[in-house]
Write a protein that holds these residues in place. Structure first.
Motif, PDB file in Angstrom:
ATOM      1  N   ASN A 190     -55.115  15.752  60.699  1.00 26.41           N
ATOM      2  CA  ASN A 190     -55.421  16.449  61.947  1.00 26.41           C
ATOM      3  C   ASN A 190     -56.343  15.582  62.794  1.00 26.41           C
ATOM      4  N   THR A 221     -56.895  16.082  66.029  1.00 24.57           N
ATOM      5  CA  THR A 221     -57.249  16.814  67.250  1.00 24.57           C
ATOM      6  C   THR A 221     -58.763  16.806  67.435  1.00 24.57           C
ATOM      7  N   GLU A 222     -59.216  16.289  68.570  1.00 21.19           N
ATOM      8  CA  GLU A 222     -60.658  16.215  68.831  1.00 21.19           C
ATOM      9  C   GLU A 222     -61.241  17.618  68.903  1.00 21.19           C
ATOM     10  N   ASN A 223     -62.456  17.757  68.333  1.00 18.30           N
ATOM     11  CA  ASN A 223     -63.078  19.090  68.297  1.00 18.30           C
ATOM     12  C   ASN A 223     -64.314  19.197  69.188  1.00 18.30           C
ATOM     13  N   GLY A 270     -60.554  17.507  63.869  1.00 17.61           N
ATOM     14  CA  GLY A 270     -60.305  18.508  62.830  1.00 17.61           C
ATOM     15  C   GLY A 270     -61.550  19.309  62.497  1.00 17.61           C
ATOM     16  N   GLN A 271     -61.897  19.333  61.230  1.00 17.84           N
ATOM     17  CA  GLN A 271     -63.025  20.148  60.766  1.00 17.84           C
ATOM     18  C   GLN A 271     -64.332  19.352  60.681  1.00 17.84           C
TER      19      GLN A 271
HETATM   20  C1  LIG Z   1     -56.941  20.676  63.924  1.00 17.84           C
HETATM   21  O1  LIG Z   1     -58.270  20.567  64.403  1.00 17.84           O
HETATM   22  C2  LIG Z   1     -58.531  21.349  65.539  1.00 17.84           C
HETATM   23  C3  LIG Z   1     -59.938  21.012  66.015  1.00 17.84           C
HETATM   24  O2  LIG Z   1     -60.900  21.377  65.056  1.00 17.84           O
HETATM   25  C4  LIG Z   1     -58.352  22.811  65.202  1.00 17.84           C
HETATM   26  O3  LIG Z   1     -58.584  23.608  66.369  1.00 17.84           O
HETATM   27  C5  LIG Z   1     -56.939  23.048  64.691  1.00 17.84           C
HETATM   28  O4  LIG Z   1     -56.814  24.387  64.255  1.00 17.84           O
HETATM   29  C6  LIG Z   1     -56.615  22.111  63.545  1.00 17.84           C
HETATM   30  N1  LIG Z   1     -55.212  22.219  63.201  1.00 17.84           N
HETATM   31  C7  LIG Z   1     -54.794  22.482  61.970  1.00 17.84           C
HETATM   32  C8  LIG Z   1     -53.316  22.524  61.791  1.00 17.84           C
HETATM   33  O5  LIG Z   1     -55.580  22.677  61.035  1.00 17.84           O
END
Ligand SMILES: *[C@@H]1O[C@H](CO)[C@@H](O)[C@H](O)[C@H]1NC(C)=O
Ligand SMILES: *[C@@H]1O[C@H](CO)[C@@H](O)[C@H](O)[C@H]1NC(C)=O
Ligand SMILES: *[C@@H]1O[C@H](CO)[C@@H](O)[C@H](O)[C@H]1NC(C)=O
Ligand SMILES: *[C@@H]1O[C@H](CO)[C@@H](O)[C@H](O)[C@H]1NC(C)=O
Length: 248
Positions: free
Chosen positions: A102, A104-106, A132-133
């Motif tokens: 993952n 995706t920037e948080n 991600g987390q």
């Molecule tokens: C990936 O990370 C983003 C940002 O923390 C989060 O919003 C999203 O739910 C995550 N996607 C998955 C598939 O875990």
């Protein structure tokens, strides 16, 4: 006769609830075999990505449910992530390729570097975007074989908080952190790497921390739990540098 009948019913129920067939494999690609799992009705797939920036390696592991935590870190070039998925039913873990990590920037940003010395790390550092987390910034050192610059390393970057309290590690990314890894919470909080160390001090059953300046020889704060003689007394110290709260 009546007894035998009762026993037979009990056994078939136990087997039905307690066993499942899961795919099992481990590696870059997956040569699966079926395995009997003496667990509940779930199977597991673990996806691991490790990257030096130039080379991304993804690994998939399928098995009976194992106790393992999701973990992720991002440094300037290097990153690693492990995700874990459970499913229900015989041979339900039937993927043959790993899930992508993952990225995706948080919204959190930390200073990031990954180098063989503390100095070269600080010199090359850049802001990195956490994904991600990853909810903590960190600074650490240890031994590694992820990148090709030698065993000792220093690192700054983003990390999941379970690495900060020692309940997870980065070993699956070929990175072994020593015990002095420091984490902090907040944008770009992992500024610098040395300086006067402030620890929070408190003592008692509940804790109202007061910051205290430590002697220059101290590099880490400690949390101590005492349960001897005088009942349950807890001394709690939380690490702080540069007016930043470092949480252990
Ligand atoms: C990936 O990370 C983003 C940002 O923390 C989060 O919003 C999203 O739910 C995550 N996607 C998955 C598939 O875990
Ligand atoms: C490795 O993965 C990162 C993040 O997904 C991507 O930006 C980069 O281009 C990848 N590198 C290679 C060599 O595939
Ligand atoms: C460490 O933090 C993780 C994530 O918050 C938590 O699940 C775990 O219980 C903590 N472990 C310890 C030993 O404090
Ligand atoms: C003291 O600690 C023990 C072990 O953790 C616990 O069982 C007990 O309830 C505690 N006593 C008090 C007064 O907190």
């Amino acid at each position: 006769m009546k007894h035998l009948f009762v026993i037979a019913i009990v056994c078939s129920c136990v087997i039905e609830v307690r066993s499942v067939l899961c795919w099992r494999c481990s590696g870059k690609t997956c040569q699966r075999i079926v395995r009997f799992c003496p667990s509940d009705n779930t199977c597991q797939t673990t996806s691991i990505t490790r990257s030096t920036g130039e080379i991304n390696t993804t690994l998939i592991e399928q098995d009976c449910p194992q106790i393992t935590q999701e973990v992720s870190f991002t440094s300037r070039l290097a990153f690693g992530s492990k995700s874990v998925k459970s499913c229900t039913g015989n041979q339900c873990n039937d993927e043959t390729v790993a899930d992508p990590s993952n990225r995706t920037e948080n919204g959190l940003e930390c200073y990031g570097c990954f180098a063989s010395t503390s100095e070269s790390c600080t010199k090359s550092e850049e802001k990195v975007k956490c994904v991600g987390q990853e909810d903590r910034c960190f600074y650490g050192s240890g031994t590694q074989s992820l990148a090709s610059f030698g065993s000792s390393f220093f690192i700054k970057g983003c990390v999941t908080k379970n690495v900060c309290n020692g309940s997870a590690n980065l070993n699956e990314f070929l990175v072994s952190l020593d015990a002095q890894t420091s984490c902090c919470q907040g944008n770009l909080c992992n500024v610098g790497s040395a300086g006067p160390l402030l620890c929070n001090r408190c003592s008692g059953k509940t804790c109202t921390p007061i910051p205290v300046l430590c002697p220059s020889s101290s590099r880490s704060c400690e949390t101590v739990s005492l349960t001897q003689f005088i009942g349950n007394v807890t001394l709690r110290f939380t690490k702080e540098t540069f007016n930043i709260v470092w949480t252990l």
